[in-house]
Design a protein around this motif. Structure first.
Motif, mmCIF file in Angstrom:
data_model
loop_
_atom_site.group_PDB
_atom_site.id
_atom_site.type_symbol
_atom_site.label_atom_id
_atom_site.label_comp_id
_atom_site.label_asym_id
_atom_site.label_seq_id
_atom_site.Cartn_x
_atom_site.Cartn_y
_atom_site.Cartn_z
ATOM 1 N N LEU A 1 -7.365 1.232 -0.846
ATOM 2 C CA LEU A 1 -6.330 0.243 -0.578
ATOM 3 C C LEU A 1 -6.501 -0.912 -1.556
ATOM 4 O O LEU A 1 -7.556 -1.560 -1.584
ATOM 5 N N ARG A 2 -5.488 -1.157 -2.352
ATOM 6 C CA ARG A 2 -5.595 -2.133 -3.436
ATOM 7 C C ARG A 2 -5.391 -3.556 -2.929
ATOM 8 O O ARG A 2 -4.685 -3.770 -1.925
ATOM 9 N N ARG B 1 -6.081 -14.325 -2.661
ATOM 10 C CA ARG B 1 -6.785 -13.406 -3.565
ATOM 11 C C ARG B 1 -6.617 -11.946 -3.144
ATOM 12 O O ARG B 1 -7.586 -11.189 -3.071
ATOM 13 N N GLY B 2 -5.378 -11.568 -2.834
ATOM 14 C CA GLY B 2 -5.080 -10.179 -2.548
ATOM 15 C C GLY B 2 -5.279 -9.752 -1.122
ATOM 16 O O GLY B 2 -5.053 -8.585 -0.794
ATOM 17 N N SER B 3 -5.702 -10.644 -0.232
ATOM 18 C CA SER B 3 -5.942 -10.301 1.169
ATOM 19 C C SER B 3 -4.811 -10.861 2.026
ATOM 20 O O SER B 3 -4.623 -12.084 2.090
ATOM 21 N N MET B 4 -4.063 -9.987 2.701
ATOM 22 C CA MET B 4 -2.968 -10.448 3.556
ATOM 23 C C MET B 4 -3.502 -11.164 4.783
ATOM 24 O O MET B 4 -2.903 -12.136 5.260
ATOM 25 N N ARG B 5 -4.610 -10.717 5.322
ATOM 26 C CA ARG B 5 -5.174 -11.399 6.484
ATOM 27 C C ARG B 5 -5.604 -12.816 6.126
ATOM 28 O O ARG B 5 -5.382 -13.755 6.897
ATOM 29 N N ASP B 6 -6.214 -12.992 4.959
ATOM 30 C CA ASP B 6 -6.588 -14.334 4.529
ATOM 31 C C ASP B 6 -5.357 -15.199 4.326
ATOM 32 O O ASP B 6 -5.368 -16.396 4.642
ATOM 33 N N GLN C 1 0.840 -1.206 0.000
ATOM 34 C CA GLN C 1 0.000 0.000 0.000
ATOM 35 C C GLN C 1 0.869 1.248 0.000
ATOM 36 O O GLN C 1 0.652 2.184 0.772
ATOM 37 N N GLU C 2 1.865 1.267 -0.874
ATOM 38 C CA GLU C 2 2.820 2.374 -0.888
ATOM 39 C C GLU C 2 2.154 3.706 -1.221
ATOM 40 O O GLU C 2 2.583 4.759 -0.728
ATOM 41 N N HIS C 3 1.127 3.682 -2.071
ATOM 42 C CA HIS C 3 0.492 4.944 -2.457
ATOM 43 C C HIS C 3 -0.223 5.592 -1.269
ATOM 44 O O HIS C 3 -0.236 6.820 -1.127
ATOM 45 N N LEU D 1 -11.441 8.433 4.505
ATOM 46 C CA LEU D 1 -12.234 7.266 4.118
ATOM 47 C C LEU D 1 -11.306 6.264 3.448
ATOM 48 O O LEU D 1 -10.715 6.551 2.402
ATOM 49 N N PHE D 2 -11.171 5.079 4.059
ATOM 50 C CA PHE D 2 -10.336 4.011 3.514
ATOM 51 C C PHE D 2 -11.245 2.932 2.931
ATOM 52 O O PHE D 2 -12.125 2.405 3.639
ATOM 53 N N THR D 3 -11.046 2.620 1.658
ATOM 54 C CA THR D 3 -11.857 1.612 0.972
ATOM 55 C C THR D 3 -10.953 0.493 0.480
ATOM 56 O O THR D 3 -9.752 0.686 0.278
ATOM 57 N N GLY D 4 -11.532 -0.658 0.279
ATOM 58 C CA GLY D 4 -10.776 -1.807 -0.215
ATOM 59 C C GLY D 4 -11.391 -3.103 0.264
ATOM 60 O O GLY D 4 -12.249 -3.125 1.161
#
Length: 643
Positions: A180-181, A216-221, A21-23, A42-45
């Protein structure tokens, strides 16, 4: 001490520890350093990408006092001061996290906003973090609009949601939004390697690759799956164990399916589908892995340098990419994606998987010869590779030198499309006769000097008024006697074709165009046994068979084709491959072809239908009562359509 899951134990404590999430990190760090702080964020993702983690780090940055207690707002919280420790442990009184999924009413929001009038107790800022904010009711959103727009200087709002489309635009316009991508699989795999290294858990690279893709892009998963994999493997991660835990398909099965498709072997495709059923592997997972493999094959063709040479599967991907052309890979990729969405419509998922694979096989180019598959590692046979197939040149005779049995009066025919009997036909109105005298229809000419072409006979011709003689006119004082033939019938009670019907021609003219031969019937049977589409099928329908012989155990057909575009070497090569025969093509007008036979059958059905309508007793009665009445050309249609 109880065990702490990896997702909580290795939660990032600073912006530097955030992965992927460097951006967002750069924007927040610069704002904190320059003191340009917004009052609402507002954080989305998607789930597990770090929305709550970023909120806690932001709260620590706003309230950090440094190790010596004299620090201010910073982009690098110390993590040792009282504010940082309390926020990490969830005991900081000025940092409030509200779950909007369970507190979505206006009462909860009003209670939260009532506390906003009080200044922070121990910190520098009050931070209200509302998670899953899209779950709030409309009244709750309306209640917080004024405070969200102009909060006190010591109050910061942090909103987080996985579905920003459900957040009202009035709220979106008051917030600074960060998306957040989803994390790349390579970043997830690298982070998992670091975590397992710190945990001193041995892991195979293939196991980490499977876990990173399954996340599938989720670090927690990814960390949760890693916890499950450690328990499943009794403290170690192996590729086979992780694959069994995830229920994913072995890459060897997917590679074998692609090899079978490249070899155009239906038996091998069915065998692979049965093997998947016997192993109890997921059909949806198979199509997902198949689509992933097709994507990597397309990437290997378009940008070979984009593949990771350190990956053990790269060599296999490049081999498969060389076995199929790019357009077929794209088509099969699309079929895999759509087939996965259609699995729930099939009787069972394995039947749906088999039909998707057979669909990929059915859309292979015409002429692809099947090859027996003996091993899992297949190479595409030379007969399949388009560049390796030698295209035989057809033997074309110049039109002026070609022997033509057609009489000189017959002009060169144009390509005749196959008629559809049910298609609407143009009706040319005739002049309405005066009440008296009534003019009888002129007799039909026996034959024209030059036989009309079939393509011309399918187009309506204008009817020119004919000159009338006194001898051709007769007056009716009343209805004709019962034994008199109707006006459209000859004296011998033989139906006569109307002069203005463009679909009915004299019998002699039709016989001059279609001359059925035994070779034509043999050619029609040969083509009926092969499924041909497109221009290849048009070539087969428009060609006249002049003869068939056998040379070296292979059929050799002599054909006559009129259109130059149909005599193109590429079309001839495709037809030869579909028939597994050699074709000798010459130029000339076809007198007996599948298209001409189809038109003749359609005309015969049309004439039979018109004769049946003309001989019907009701028609004869109406025509006798109304002498000036006539049957509109083209209004009579056969009951069954022409095949």
């Amino acid at each position: 001490m109880s065990y702490q899951v990896l997702a909580r134990k290795y939660r990032p404590q600073s912006f530097e520890q955030l992965v992927g999430q460097e951006h967002v990190v750069q924007a927040l760090a610069n704002a904190l350093t320059q003191g340009r702080l917004h009052h609402a964020y507002l954080f989305t993702g998607t789930r597990g990408v770090g929305k709550t983690t970023v909120s806690r780090i932001l709260a620590k940055s706003l309230n950090c006092t440094g190790a010596d207690g004299q620090g201010g707002i910073t982009a690098q919280p110390c993590g040792v001061c009282a504010a940082c420790r309390d926020i990490d442990s969830g005991r900081f009184v000025d940092y409030v996290e509200l779950d909007a999924a369970s507190n979505r009413g206006v009462e909860e929001i009003s209670q939260l906003l009532d506390q906003a009038i009080y200044k922070p107790v121990v910190g520098r800022f009050k931070v209200y973090m509302i998670d899953e904010v899209h779950m709030l009711s409309n009244t709750a959103f309306n209640a917080m609009l004024k405070t969200l727009e102009e909060p006190p200087e010591y109050l910061k709002f942090v909103l987080a949601t996985t579905d920003p489309q459900k957040v009202p635009v009035t709220v979106l316009s008051r917030c600074l939004q960060f998306n957040l991508r989803p994390m790349a699989a390579a970043d997830v795999q690298m982070h998992l390697g670091n975590v397992l290294g710190a945990e001193e858990v041995p892991a195979e690279p293939g196991a980490l690759r499977l876990l990173s893709r399954a996340a599938r892009g989720s670090m927690r998963d990814a960390l949760s799956l890693t916890d499950q994999a450690i328990a499943f493997g009794a403290g170690q991660l192996t590729e086979a164990g992780v694959r069994q835990m995830l229920g994913s398909v072995d890459r060897g099965h997917v590679v074998a399916i692609v090899d079978a498709l490249a070899a155009a072997s239906g038996e091998a495709v069915v065998a692979q589908a049965d093997a998947l059923r016997g192993a109890g592997l997921s059909a949806a997972g198979t199509l997902e892995d198949l689509a992933t493999l097709f994507q990597q094959m397309a990437l290997a063709q378009a940008a070979p340098a984009a593949l990771d040479d350190a990956d053990a599967e790269t060599a296999e991907i490049r081999r498969l990419a060389a076995s199929l052309p790019a357009d077929e890979i794209q088509l099969m990729y699309s079929m895999a994606l759509h087939g996965r969405a259609e699995l729930h419509l099939a009787p069972d998922e394995y039947a749906g998987l088999l039909m998707v694979l057979l669909r990929m096989l059915a859309f292979r180019p015409a002429g692809t010869q099947p090859k027996a598959v003996k091993t899992a590692a297949l190479v595409r046979p030379p007969a399949v590779a388009k560049a390796a197939v030698p295209v035989p040149l057809p033997k074309v005779t110049p039109p002026q030198a070609a022997p033509s049995p057609v009489p000189a009066a017959v002009p060169v025919a144009e390509p005749a499309p196959v008629p559809v009997v049910a298609a609407p036909r143009a009706v040319v109105p005739e002049p309405v006769a005066a009440p008296a005298p009534v003019v009888a229809p002129a007799p039909v000419a026996a034959a024209e000097p030059a036989a009309p072409r079939l393509s011309d006979r399918l187009r309506p011709r204008p009817v020119e008024p004919q000159a009338q003689d006194d001898e051709d006119t007769m007056a009716f004082d009343g209805p004709p006697p019962d034994d008199a033939p109707p006006p459209w019938m000859d004296a011998d009670d033989t139906p006569a074709a109307p002069t203005n019907n463009p679909f009915i021609e004299p019998e002699a003219a039709r016989r001059a165009e279609l001359r059925e031969t035994p070779e034509g019937a043999q050619w029609a049977e040969r083509i009926a046994a092969v499924s041909l589409v497109g221009m290849t099928g048009e070539l087969a329908r428009q060609a006249q068979a002049l003869g068939c012989s056998t040379e070296d155990g292979r059929e050799v057909w002599r054909l006559r084709v009129e259109r130059e575009s149909l005599r193109a070497p590429a079309l001839v090569a495709k037809l030869e491959a579909a028939l597994n025969a050699r074709l000798d093509i010459e130029a000339g007008v076809a007198e007996d072809s599948i298209a001409l036979r189809t038109i003749a059958r359609a005309e015969a059905q049309q004439r039979a239908a018109e004769e049946l309508a003309a001989q019907h007793p009701m028609t004869r009665t109406l025509m006798s009562q109304f002498p000036s009445a006539r049957i509109l050309p083209g209004s009579v249609q056969p009951l069954t359509p022409t095949p």
